[in-house]
Design an enzyme around this catalytic site. Structure first.
Site, PDB file in Angstrom:
ATOM      1  N   GLY A   1       0.831  -1.204   0.000  1.00 17.49           N
ATOM      2  CA  GLY A   1       0.000   0.000   0.000  1.00 17.49           C
ATOM      3  C   GLY A   1       0.863   1.250   0.000  1.00 17.49           C
ATOM      4  O   GLY A   1       1.920   1.298  -0.646  1.00 17.49           O
TER       5      GLY A   1
ATOM      6  N   ILE B   1       2.654   2.755   2.467  1.00 17.93           N
ATOM      7  CA  ILE B   1       4.006   2.626   3.034  1.00 17.93           C
ATOM      8  C   ILE B   1       4.812   1.621   2.216  1.00 17.93           C
ATOM      9  O   ILE B   1       5.986   1.867   1.900  1.00 17.93           O
ATOM     10  CB  ILE B   1       3.972   2.204   4.522  1.00 17.93           C
TER      11      ILE B   1
ATOM     12  N   ARG C   1      -5.442   3.837   9.819  1.00 23.75           N
ATOM     13  CA  ARG C   1      -6.511   4.602  10.490  1.00 23.75           C
ATOM     14  C   ARG C   1      -7.207   5.546   9.536  1.00 23.75           C
ATOM     15  O   ARG C   1      -6.630   6.025   8.572  1.00 23.75           O
ATOM     16  CB  ARG C   1      -5.879   5.483  11.578  1.00 23.75           C
TER      17      ARG C   1
ATOM     18  N   THR D   1       2.749  -2.413  11.024  1.00 27.94           N
ATOM     19  CA  THR D   1       1.282  -2.455  11.161  1.00 27.94           C
ATOM     20  C   THR D   1       0.849  -2.096  12.590  1.00 27.94           C
ATOM     21  O   THR D   1       1.439  -2.559  13.560  1.00 27.94           O
ATOM     22  CB  THR D   1       0.779  -3.873  10.792  1.00 27.94           C
ATOM     23  N   ASN D   2      -0.196  -1.279  12.680  1.00 27.86           N
ATOM     24  CA  ASN D   2      -0.746  -0.837  13.972  1.00 27.86           C
ATOM     25  C   ASN D   2      -1.879  -1.725  14.477  1.00 27.86           C
ATOM     26  O   ASN D   2      -2.522  -2.381  13.656  1.00 27.86           O
ATOM     27  CB  ASN D   2      -1.298   0.593  13.806  1.00 27.86           C
TER      28      ASN D   2
ATOM     29  N   HIS E   1       3.767   2.891  21.074  1.00 27.30           N
ATOM     30  CA  HIS E   1       3.459   3.828  19.989  1.00 27.30           C
ATOM     31  C   HIS E   1       1.981   4.173  20.100  1.00 27.30           C
ATOM     32  O   HIS E   1       1.142   3.507  19.554  1.00 27.30           O
ATOM     33  CB  HIS E   1       3.759   3.150  18.653  1.00 27.30           C
TER      34      HIS E   1
HETATM   35  P1  A3D Z   1      -2.442   0.825   3.097  1.00 26.65           P
HETATM   36  O1  A3D Z   1      -2.050   1.817   2.078  1.00 26.65           O
HETATM   37  O2  A3D Z   1      -3.887   0.541   3.279  1.00 26.65           O
HETATM   38  O3  A3D Z   1      -1.663  -0.544   2.772  1.00 26.65           O
HETATM   39  C1  A3D Z   1      -1.924  -1.725   3.451  1.00 26.65           C
HETATM   40  C2  A3D Z   1      -1.823  -2.847   2.434  1.00 26.65           C
HETATM   41  O4  A3D Z   1      -1.954  -4.090   3.122  1.00 26.65           O
HETATM   42  C3  A3D Z   1      -2.930  -2.816   1.362  1.00 26.65           C
HETATM   43  O5  A3D Z   1      -2.340  -2.751   0.076  1.00 26.65           O
HETATM   44  C4  A3D Z   1      -3.682  -4.130   1.578  1.00 26.65           C
HETATM   45  O6  A3D Z   1      -4.140  -4.711   0.374  1.00 26.65           O
HETATM   46  C5  A3D Z   1      -2.608  -4.971   2.232  1.00 26.65           C
HETATM   47  N1  A3D Z   1      -3.132  -6.115   2.972  1.00 26.65           N
HETATM   48  C6  A3D Z   1      -4.271  -6.211   3.702  1.00 26.65           C
HETATM   49  N2  A3D Z   1      -4.379  -7.454   4.210  1.00 26.65           N
HETATM   50  C7  A3D Z   1      -3.285  -8.156   3.801  1.00 26.65           C
HETATM   51  C8  A3D Z   1      -2.820  -9.475   4.007  1.00 26.65           C
HETATM   52  N3  A3D Z   1      -3.513 -10.341   4.742  1.00 26.65           N
HETATM   53  N4  A3D Z   1      -1.649  -9.836   3.442  1.00 26.65           N
HETATM   54  C9  A3D Z   1      -0.939  -8.973   2.696  1.00 26.65           C
HETATM   55  N5  A3D Z   1      -1.323  -7.699   2.462  1.00 26.65           N
HETATM   56  C10 A3D Z   1      -2.485  -7.302   3.012  1.00 26.65           C
HETATM   57  O7  A3D Z   1      -1.851   1.223   4.545  1.00 26.65           O
HETATM   58  P2  A3D Z   1      -0.474   1.969   4.860  1.00 26.65           P
HETATM   59  O8  A3D Z   1       0.600   1.406   4.008  1.00 26.65           O
HETATM   60  O9  A3D Z   1      -0.717   3.451   4.872  1.00 26.65           O
HETATM   61  O10 A3D Z   1      -0.289   1.534   6.398  1.00 26.65           O
HETATM   62  C11 A3D Z   1      -0.012   0.199   6.705  1.00 26.65           C
HETATM   63  C12 A3D Z   1      -0.043  -0.028   8.222  1.00 26.65           C
HETATM   64  O11 A3D Z   1       0.979   0.751   8.849  1.00 26.65           O
HETATM   65  C13 A3D Z   1      -1.351   0.381   8.921  1.00 26.65           C
HETATM   66  O12 A3D Z   1      -1.701  -0.583   9.883  1.00 26.65           O
HETATM   67  C14 A3D Z   1      -0.990   1.705   9.599  1.00 26.65           C
HETATM   68  O13 A3D Z   1      -1.805   1.956  10.747  1.00 26.65           O
HETATM   69  C15 A3D Z   1       0.435   1.419   9.992  1.00 26.65           C
HETATM   70  N6  A3D Z   1       1.248   2.602  10.289  1.00 26.65           N
HETATM   71  C16 A3D Z   1       2.123   2.498  11.335  1.00 26.65           C
HETATM   72  C17 A3D Z   1       2.930   3.563  11.672  1.00 26.65           C
HETATM   73  C18 A3D Z   1       3.887   3.449  12.820  1.00 26.65           C
HETATM   74  O14 A3D Z   1       4.595   4.371  13.115  1.00 26.65           O
HETATM   75  C19 A3D Z   1       3.951   2.205  13.576  1.00 26.65           C
HETATM   76  C20 A3D Z   1       2.866   4.752  10.929  1.00 26.65           C
HETATM   77  C21 A3D Z   1       1.979   4.834   9.872  1.00 26.65           C
HETATM   78  C22 A3D Z   1       1.179   3.730   9.546  1.00 26.65           C
END
Ligand code: A3D
EC number: 1.1.1.37
Length: 320
Positions: free
Chosen positions: A12, A14, A83, A120-121, A176
């Site tokens: 996604g 990140i 989120r 992941t959060n 966090h």
């Molecule tokens: P997003 O752009 O939605 O990407 C998540 C990806 O995960 C999507 O492409 C989904 O298709 C994929 N996915 C869902 N289920 C599965 C699975 N079972 N197996 C493989 N892939 C799957 O989200 P993002 O990239 O913006 O954020 C990802 C995570 O990081 C979220 O949980 C956020 O809350 C977390 N996050 C953490 C921080 C920290 O500082 C710890 C900061 C920002 C975001």
């Protein structure tokens, strides 16, 4: 020597940024894995096509098959949901716990020698669950949060003092979440601790308190602006800093959600602490002395993390 292999689980916001950064920094060959068809393949091809202009080498593969992460040296996990405005990180627990199960099993089967960084959060609980589901040694499963929280603190401090972000160091401990513990005493401008800078008239305690609160709310501030998801550029940069320290055995001192057994009086819990990251993974947890007020804040943060771990166990009693 063959290039290191970097598997990004979740392609996604990140995941895509991680792939781009790994490419530009030539950290290795990149595999982008996601359950959504087309997204990892499209992002991998797009990044590969940036190679001729940017001047990087490496292979970039998008996939929906865990077999393609085989033998990865590093896995960075962002799979799950982020989120939306009004949501706390903890609201994601139920959905993302199921995701950690499938990701942990995928890593265990195909990349059991990897250094695993979870993003992941809710972070501290998800990295704990990921370690259990994958069965990898605790020193090779770590969470990214402190590097990002410290970077946010450093950025806000550099704005307040009108100095380069590079000359500001900052320390953030604990989980966090809203209970994270930014430590003023251990945060400096070119080695001068923040309390001394208050005494020197560079800032006031009120302004410093406001910066600390802004750091705690740093993730929510971005969610509120973006509305469709959460931060991704700085989170990706932070995880790449950790991956690079492992791959190049840099032994960087980085605050990470690490498995703590003994330090800080804790017995087996993932929480944000200063660590040394090198070729063996988390090579050391640095046990710094906290004063009473800091210890109270840290204890509060630890109990919030413990609450999330208990919530995971209630959902999946096989976790222990
Ligand atoms: P997003 O752009 O939605 O990407 C998540 C990806 O995960 C999507 O492409 C989904 O298709 C994929 N996915 C869902 N289920 C599965 C699975 N079972 N197996 C493989 N892939 C799957 O989200 P993002 O990239 O913006 O954020 C990802 C995570 O990081 C979220 O949980 C956020 O809350 C977390 N996050 C953490 C921080 C920290 O500082 C710890 C900061 C920002 C975001």
């Amino acid at each position: 020597m063959a290039r290191p292999k970097i598997a990004l689980i979740g392609a996604g916001q990140i995941g895509g940024t991680l792939a781009h950064l790994a490419a530009i920094k030539e950290l290795g060959d990149v595999v982008l894995f996601d359950i959504t068809e087309g997204i990892p393949q499209g992002k991998a091809l797009d990044i590969a096509e940036a190679g001729p202009s940017e001047g990087f080498d490496g292979t970039f593969k998008g996939t929906n098959d865990y077999k393609d992460i085989a033998g990865a040296d590093v896995c960075i996990v962002t799979a799950g949901v982020p989120r939306k405005p009004g949501m706390s990180r903890d609201d994601l627990l139920g959905i993302n716990l199921k995701v950690m199960k499938s990701v942990g099993e995928g890593i265990k089967a195909h990349a059991p020698k990897a250094f695993v960084i979870c993003i992941t959060n809710p972070l501290d609980a998800m990295v704990w669950a990921l370690q259990q589901y994958s069965g990898l040694p605790t020193e090779r499963v770590v969470g990214m949060a402190g590097v990002l929280d410290s970077a946010r603190f450093r950025h806000f401090l550099s704005l307040e003092f009108g100095v380069s972000m590079r000359d500001v160091t900052a320390f953030v401990l604990g989980g966090h979440g809203d209970t994270m513990v930014p430590l003023s005493r251990y945060s400096t401008v070119a080695g001068i601790p923040l309390p001394d800078l208050v005494d020197m008239g560079w800032t006031t305690q009120e302004k410093l308190d406001a910066i600390i609160q802004r750091t705690r709310d740093g993730g929510a501030e971005i969610v509120g602006l973006l509305k469709t998801g959460s931060a991704f550029y700085a989170p990706a940069t932070s995880a790449i800093e950790m991956a690079e320290s492992y791959l190049k055995d840099q032994k960087r001192v980085l605050p990470c959600a690490a498995y703590v057994k003994g330090a800080y009086g804790l017995k087996g819990l993932y929480v944000g602490v200063p660590t040394v990251i090198g070729a063996k993974g988390v090579e050391k947890v640095i046990d710094i002395k906290l004063d009473r007020a800091e210890q109270e804040m840290f204890d509060k943060s630890v109990s919030a993390v413990k609450g999330l771990v208990e919530a995971c166990k209630a959902i999946d009693p096989t976790l222990g």
